[in-house]
Each structure stands twice: as structure tokens, then as C-alpha cells.
Design a protein around this motif. Sequence first.
Motif, PDB file in Angstrom:
ATOM      1  N   VAL A 143      -2.079  15.738   2.639  1.00 36.19           N
ATOM      2  CA  VAL A 143      -2.629  15.946   1.300  1.00 36.19           C
ATOM      3  C   VAL A 143      -3.636  17.087   1.330  1.00 36.19           C
ATOM      4  O   VAL A 143      -3.668  17.929   0.419  1.00 36.19           O
ATOM      5  CB  VAL A 143      -3.274  14.647   0.757  1.00 36.19           C
ATOM      6  CG1 VAL A 143      -4.087  14.922  -0.497  1.00 36.19           C
ATOM      7  CG2 VAL A 143      -2.202  13.598   0.496  1.00 36.19           C
ATOM      8  N   GLU A 144      -4.441  17.143   2.377  1.00 30.92           N
ATOM      9  CA  GLU A 144      -5.436  18.215   2.512  1.00 30.92           C
ATOM     10  C   GLU A 144      -4.751  19.581   2.535  1.00 30.92           C
ATOM     11  O   GLU A 144      -5.157  20.506   1.822  1.00 30.92           O
ATOM     12  CB  GLU A 144      -6.231  17.988   3.801  1.00 30.92           C
ATOM     13  CG  GLU A 144      -7.352  18.970   4.024  1.00 30.92           C
ATOM     14  CD  GLU A 144      -8.146  18.643   5.283  1.00 30.92           C
ATOM     15  OE1 GLU A 144      -9.263  19.159   5.387  1.00 30.92           O
ATOM     16  OE2 GLU A 144      -7.656  17.890   6.159  1.00 30.92           O
ATOM     17  N   ARG A 155     -12.013  12.349   6.655  1.00 31.94           N
ATOM     18  CA  ARG A 155     -10.601  11.947   6.670  1.00 31.94           C
ATOM     19  C   ARG A 155     -10.470  10.451   6.908  1.00 31.94           C
ATOM     20  O   ARG A 155      -9.679   9.776   6.246  1.00 31.94           O
ATOM     21  CB  ARG A 155      -9.836  12.709   7.753  1.00 31.94           C
ATOM     22  CG  ARG A 155      -9.574  14.152   7.409  1.00 31.94           C
ATOM     23  CD  ARG A 155      -8.868  14.841   8.555  1.00 31.94           C
ATOM     24  NE  ARG A 155      -8.626  16.244   8.260  1.00 31.94           N
ATOM     25  CZ  ARG A 155      -8.523  17.181   9.197  1.00 31.94           C
ATOM     26  NH1 ARG A 155      -8.643  16.866  10.472  1.00 31.94           N
ATOM     27  NH2 ARG A 155      -8.296  18.423   8.841  1.00 31.94           N
ATOM     28  N   THR A 156     -11.244   9.932   7.854  1.00 31.31           N
ATOM     29  CA  THR A 156     -11.200   8.499   8.154  1.00 31.31           C
ATOM     30  C   THR A 156     -11.630   7.678   6.955  1.00 31.31           C
ATOM     31  O   THR A 156     -10.970   6.696   6.581  1.00 31.31           O
ATOM     32  CB  THR A 156     -12.101   8.184   9.370  1.00 31.31           C
ATOM     33  OG1 THR A 156     -11.620   8.918  10.503  1.00 31.31           O
ATOM     34  CG2 THR A 156     -12.109   6.703   9.693  1.00 31.31           C
ATOM     35  N   ALA A 157     -12.731   8.071   6.331  1.00 28.32           N
ATOM     36  CA  ALA A 157     -13.256   7.321   5.182  1.00 28.32           C
ATOM     37  C   ALA A 157     -12.276   7.348   4.012  1.00 28.32           C
ATOM     38  O   ALA A 157     -12.044   6.318   3.373  1.00 28.32           O
ATOM     39  CB  ALA A 157     -14.603   7.897   4.754  1.00 28.32           C
ATOM     40  N   VAL A 158     -11.709   8.498   3.733  1.00 32.84           N
ATOM     41  CA  VAL A 158     -10.774   8.620   2.604  1.00 32.84           C
ATOM     42  C   VAL A 158      -9.486   7.852   2.898  1.00 32.84           C
ATOM     43  O   VAL A 158      -8.928   7.203   2.011  1.00 32.84           O
ATOM     44  CB  VAL A 158     -10.515  10.103   2.273  1.00 32.84           C
ATOM     45  CG1 VAL A 158      -9.367  10.260   1.289  1.00 32.84           C
ATOM     46  CG2 VAL A 158     -11.783  10.743   1.722  1.00 32.84           C
ATOM     47  N   ALA A 159      -9.028   7.894   4.135  1.00 31.95           N
ATOM     48  CA  ALA A 159      -7.832   7.123   4.501  1.00 31.95           C
ATOM     49  C   ALA A 159      -8.059   5.637   4.249  1.00 31.95           C
ATOM     50  O   ALA A 159      -7.197   4.953   3.682  1.00 31.95           O
ATOM     51  CB  ALA A 159      -7.473   7.376   5.963  1.00 31.95           C
ATOM     52  N   SER A 179       0.834  -1.197   0.000  1.00 29.68           N
ATOM     53  CA  SER A 179       0.000   0.000   0.000  1.00 29.68           C
ATOM     54  C   SER A 179       0.869   1.247   0.000  1.00 29.68           C
ATOM     55  O   SER A 179       2.069   1.191   0.274  1.00 29.68           O
ATOM     56  CB  SER A 179      -0.915   0.022   1.221  1.00 29.68           C
ATOM     57  OG  SER A 179      -0.168   0.308   2.390  1.00 29.68           O
ATOM     58  N   ALA A 180       0.244   2.371  -0.286  1.00 29.26           N
ATOM     59  CA  ALA A 180       0.970   3.650  -0.282  1.00 29.26           C
ATOM     60  C   ALA A 180       1.543   3.929   1.101  1.00 29.26           C
ATOM     61  O   ALA A 180       2.649   4.441   1.240  1.00 29.26           O
ATOM     62  CB  ALA A 180       0.049   4.776  -0.720  1.00 29.26           C
ATOM     63  N   GLU A 181       0.792   3.558   2.146  1.00 32.64           N
ATOM     64  CA  GLU A 181       1.258   3.794   3.510  1.00 32.64           C
ATOM     65  C   GLU A 181       2.519   2.988   3.792  1.00 32.64           C
ATOM     66  O   GLU A 181       3.469   3.496   4.387  1.00 32.64           O
ATOM     67  CB  GLU A 181       0.163   3.436   4.504  1.00 32.64           C
ATOM     68  CG  GLU A 181       0.541   3.729   5.942  1.00 32.64           C
ATOM     69  CD  GLU A 181      -0.588   3.452   6.903  1.00 32.64           C
ATOM     70  OE1 GLU A 181      -0.451   3.857   8.057  1.00 32.64           O
ATOM     71  OE2 GLU A 181      -1.599   2.852   6.519  1.00 32.64           O
ATOM     72  N   GLN A 182       2.544   1.725   3.348  1.00 34.59           N
ATOM     73  CA  GLN A 182       3.698   0.879   3.584  1.00 34.59           C
ATOM     74  C   GLN A 182       4.923   1.388   2.846  1.00 34.59           C
ATOM     75  O   GLN A 182       6.027   1.334   3.362  1.00 34.59           O
ATOM     76  CB  GLN A 182       3.401  -0.558   3.155  1.00 34.59           C
ATOM     77  CG  GLN A 182       2.397  -1.241   4.049  1.00 34.59           C
ATOM     78  CD  GLN A 182       1.914  -2.557   3.459  1.00 34.59           C
ATOM     79  OE1 GLN A 182       1.740  -2.667   2.245  1.00 34.59           O
ATOM     80  NE2 GLN A 182       1.699  -3.528   4.305  1.00 34.59           N
ATOM     81  N   SER A 183       4.745   1.874   1.643  1.00 35.28           N
ATOM     82  CA  SER A 183       5.883   2.338   0.858  1.00 35.28           C
ATOM     83  C   SER A 183       6.314   3.738   1.264  1.00 35.28           C
ATOM     84  O   SER A 183       7.426   4.149   0.985  1.00 35.28           O
ATOM     85  CB  SER A 183       5.546   2.328  -0.632  1.00 35.28           C
ATOM     86  OG  SER A 183       4.613   3.339  -0.929  1.00 35.28           O
ATOM     87  N   GLU A 232      -4.438   8.582   8.310  1.00 35.13           N
ATOM     88  CA  GLU A 232      -5.134   9.864   8.431  1.00 35.13           C
ATOM     89  C   GLU A 232      -4.145  11.023   8.436  1.00 35.13           C
ATOM     90  O   GLU A 232      -4.460  12.109   7.949  1.00 35.13           O
ATOM     91  CB  GLU A 232      -6.022   9.870   9.676  1.00 35.13           C
ATOM     92  CG  GLU A 232      -7.242   8.985   9.501  1.00 35.13           C
ATOM     93  CD  GLU A 232      -8.233   9.088  10.633  1.00 35.13           C
ATOM     94  OE1 GLU A 232      -8.494  10.213  11.102  1.00 35.13           O
ATOM     95  OE2 GLU A 232      -8.746   8.040  11.053  1.00 35.13           O
ATOM     96  N   ASP A 233      -2.938  10.802   8.959  1.00 32.14           N
ATOM     97  CA  ASP A 233      -1.911  11.852   8.910  1.00 32.14           C
ATOM     98  C   ASP A 233      -1.553  12.179   7.460  1.00 32.14           C
ATOM     99  O   ASP A 233      -1.359  13.348   7.110  1.00 32.14           O
ATOM    100  CB  ASP A 233      -0.657  11.425   9.665  1.00 32.14           C
ATOM    101  CG  ASP A 233      -0.823  11.512  11.181  1.00 32.14           C
ATOM    102  OD1 ASP A 233      -1.739  12.228  11.643  1.00 32.14           O
ATOM    103  OD2 ASP A 233      -0.037  10.868  11.889  1.00 32.14           O
ATOM    104  N   GLN A 234      -1.472  11.146   6.623  1.00 31.56           N
ATOM    105  CA  GLN A 234      -1.180  11.390   5.206  1.00 31.56           C
ATOM    106  C   GLN A 234      -2.328  12.145   4.546  1.00 31.56           C
ATOM    107  O   GLN A 234      -2.093  13.032   3.721  1.00 31.56           O
ATOM    108  CB  GLN A 234      -0.913  10.071   4.479  1.00 31.56           C
ATOM    109  CG  GLN A 234       0.428   9.461   4.843  1.00 31.56           C
ATOM    110  CD  GLN A 234       0.610   8.081   4.262  1.00 31.56           C
ATOM    111  OE1 GLN A 234      -0.214   7.198   4.481  1.00 31.56           O
ATOM    112  NE2 GLN A 234       1.684   7.888   3.523  1.00 31.56           N
TER     113      GLN A 234
END
Length: 65
Positions: free
Chosen positions: A52-53, A35-39, A2-6, A46-48
Amino acid sequence: MSAEQSGQITVEQRRAIFKALVEAQDGGAGVAASRTAVARQFAVSEDQVRDVEREGMANQWPPLD
């Protein structure tokens, strides 16, 4: 992976995240809930999403432009 892992989110992905976030909020979702749903939708933290926001707001990304 995932993007988070990379740790990498492409510009295209960041723009898609921002668009989804704005659309969720425009649709009536609260800031925290959106934010939660989009994450979850994009498999990022959610920090990412917050990063982005901020980037999207600063650069007036669509759908803001």
C-alpha cells in the motif's frame, strides 16, 4: 473475516492505510514502527502495508497530493 484473511483490500481501505501510515511517520514514528502499528490497526500484514505504501507513493495519494 479480516482483510488479511480474505486477501482483498479495497481502494478505500488502502487509502486509509496509506493516510494512517503517513500521519504516523509525520508524527515522529519510525518507518518500521509505523508499519507495524498500521498493520495492527487495520488487521493486515506488514507486507500488505508495504504494498500500500508503494502504491500510495506512486499515485501521490493524500495526504501527499
